[in-house]
Design an enzyme around this catalytic site. Structure first.
Site, short mmCIF file in Angstrom:
data_model
loop_
_atom_site.label_atom_id
_atom_site.label_comp_id
_atom_site.label_asym_id
_atom_site.label_seq_id
_atom_site.Cartn_x
_atom_site.Cartn_y
_atom_site.Cartn_z
N GLU A 163 76.87 25.21 68.38
CA GLU A 163 76.87 25.40 66.65
C GLU A 163 77.56 24.22 66.43
O GLU A 163 78.05 23.59 66.74
CB GLU A 163 78.32 26.18 66.28
CG GLU A 163 77.76 27.88 66.08
CD GLU A 163 78.77 28.35 66.45
OE1 GLU A 163 78.99 29.50 65.42
OE2 GLU A 163 79.88 27.88 65.76
N THR A 204 81.18 33.42 71.76
CA THR A 204 81.38 35.18 71.97
C THR A 204 79.92 34.74 73.07
O THR A 204 79.01 34.85 71.95
CB THR A 204 80.97 35.72 70.69
OG1 THR A 204 80.98 36.34 70.92
CG2 THR A 204 80.43 35.26 69.91
N THR A 235 74.18 35.91 67.33
CA THR A 235 74.10 35.94 65.87
C THR A 235 73.70 34.29 65.80
O THR A 235 72.88 34.39 64.36
CB THR A 235 75.38 36.70 65.81
OG1 THR A 235 76.47 35.59 67.03
CG2 THR A 235 75.39 37.81 66.15
N LYS A 280 73.43 35.51 74.99
CA LYS A 280 73.36 34.90 73.33
C LYS A 280 74.26 34.36 73.58
O LYS A 280 76.01 34.20 74.55
CB LYS A 280 73.52 36.20 72.69
CG LYS A 280 74.61 37.32 72.75
CD LYS A 280 75.46 36.99 72.02
CE LYS A 280 75.20 36.25 70.56
NZ LYS A 280 77.07 36.25 70.07
N ASN A 290 81.30 26.87 60.72
CA ASN A 290 82.36 27.93 61.65
C ASN A 290 83.70 27.87 60.53
O ASN A 290 84.29 29.10 60.00
CB ASN A 290 83.31 27.22 63.06
CG ASN A 290 82.69 28.27 63.80
OD1 ASN A 290 82.04 28.92 64.64
ND2 ASN A 290 82.23 27.25 64.62
#
Length: 413
Positions: free
Chosen positions: A277, A191, A154, A180, A408
């Protein structure tokens, strides 16, 4: 030296597996979003899943399946919609997904395991999934691991894949994996998704035990942001196609297989942590001298998960006080006068006493990691000793940058 070697092929490196990844129209971006891993024969199956009380429908489904039957042949993963917090209809969508892929593969739906990733609160786009299933089955290939790895991501910047090979008796045994994960990563199956294939034959109970221990030393020892997800799943298949004798009890062969399984999981876990991220480097924390491994890992995870430590690393600030504070609040007793802290080769605290060190050089060490080759020279090593015990533990994380907030803040908009 490790008793195995790295090979190519990911989840299709072990014998008897095929994989595929396609664009089914589940993601608004139009990127690949449906992956399938398929064993040519029934395989022993094990799983470790999120500890969150809010669980995706696929997690509940897989737990029930593995309780009823310790084997599977297919893992179907959709990306784009998490299908978590979607009520009874979300679970019915999961059941329909399992039945549809089972019919397309001509296998029992009881041999299908499922995973989903994406936005929480959104159901799977079933029309797109229905039309995509024949395509992903048609795309199955013995070289399809990379395509599958690309279809499960993602916000990831890179795919994550690994395969290792060892020898049992006089025959090769292989383990491959893809994963992932980039955000919502925190110990307790954070996640993240990971799928592992193996061509050894292992008893169901032993395979589950091996996977649980490997998860504790890998995926449960990484953190990006302190958020555990609703969909975290680690699923492992072992199909016996190496034709080596079955491993049914603990011994040298079981120990070797578990060590290689752990190495695969740790490789994938570190790749997830590094791909956090907005991250610019990987943080590895090693704690020694604790009472036992569990205590050492707890201290290491607390340090790796500290927002202050992560922020200092991003600012290239060798602020060892934040490391000491994180170690002290980990909930593990130790004597303060035994504490030692190193950043790379820089010894900063010894026997609980601060030492003089070259701050400019230590800052340069952090800057060098930030521009180092991806997952090769981009590691910041924090070493902490808390006493004279035999416990050693590691944890992995990443620095906390401005981009984490930006990514985010805009996730669903």
């Amino acid at each position: 030296m490790a008793d195995w070697q790295k090979i190519t092929g990911g989840v299709t490196a072990p014998r008897g597996y095929q994989a595929a990844g396609i664009t089914a129209g589940l993601k608004p971006s139009g990127l690949p979003d449906l992956a399938l891993i398929f064993s040519e024969v029934e395989a022993i199956a094990a799983g470790v899943f999120t500890s969150s009380q809010v669980k995706a429908a696929c997690v509940e489904y897989c737990r029930q399946r593995l309780q009823a039957k310790h084997s599977a042949r297919a893992i179907l993963c959709n990306a784009g919609q998490a299908n978590a917090a979607t009520g009874n209809q979300g679970y019915l969508d999961t059941l329909e997904s399992a039945l549809a892929i089972a019919q397309a593969l001509n296998i029992s739906s009881e041999s299908v395991l499922l995973a989903s990733t994406g936005v929480i609160g959104q159901r799977i786009k079933m029309d797109a999934l229905r039309s995509g299933i024949p395509k992903v089955v048609a795309a199955l290939s013995e070289t399809g691991s990379d395509a599958a790895a690309g279809a499960i991501i993602t916000t990831d910047l890179v795919t994550k894949s690994i395969a290792l090979e060892t020898t049992v008796g006089d025959r090769p045994v292989r383990i491959g994996g893809i994963a992932k994960g980039s955000g919502m990563i925190h110990p307790n199956m954070a996640t993240m998704l990971a799928f592992v294939t193996c061509d050894a034959m292992v008893s169901p109970a032993l395979w589950q035990q091996m996977l649980a221990r490997a998860a504790d030393r890998s995926f449960n020892s990484i953190t990006v942001d302190g958020d555990t997800s609703t969909n975290d799943s680690l699923i492992a298949l072992a199909n016996g196609q190496s034709r080596t004798p079955a491993i049914t009890e603990w011994g040298a062969e079981a120990e070797k297989l578990e060590a290689m399984l752990t190495a695969v999981c740790q490789n994938l876990a570190k790749a997830i942590a590094r791909d956090g991220e907005g991250a610019t480097c990987l943080i590895e924390v090693e704690v020694t001298g604790a009472h036992d491994e569990l205590s050492a890992r707890q201290i290491a995870k607390t340090i790796a998960g500290s927002s202050l430590v992560k922020s200092a690393i991003f600012g290239r600030d060798p602020n060892w006080g934040r490391i000491a504070a994180a170690a002290g609040r980990a909930g593990i007793p130790f004597e303060q006068e035994n504490l030692q802290i190193k950043l790379g080769d820089f010894l900063m605290l010894e026997n609980g006493q601060p030492l003089t060190f070259d701050r400019a050089a230590a800052s340069a060490y952090l800057k060098k990691a930030a521009i180092g080759a991806y997952l090769q020279e981009d590691r910041v090593l924090i070493s902490v000793n808390v006493g004279n015990g035999y416990g050693v533990g590691k944890a992995w994380g990443c620095d906390l940058s401005y981009d984490y907030v930006r990514i985010n803040a805009e996730y669903t908009t």
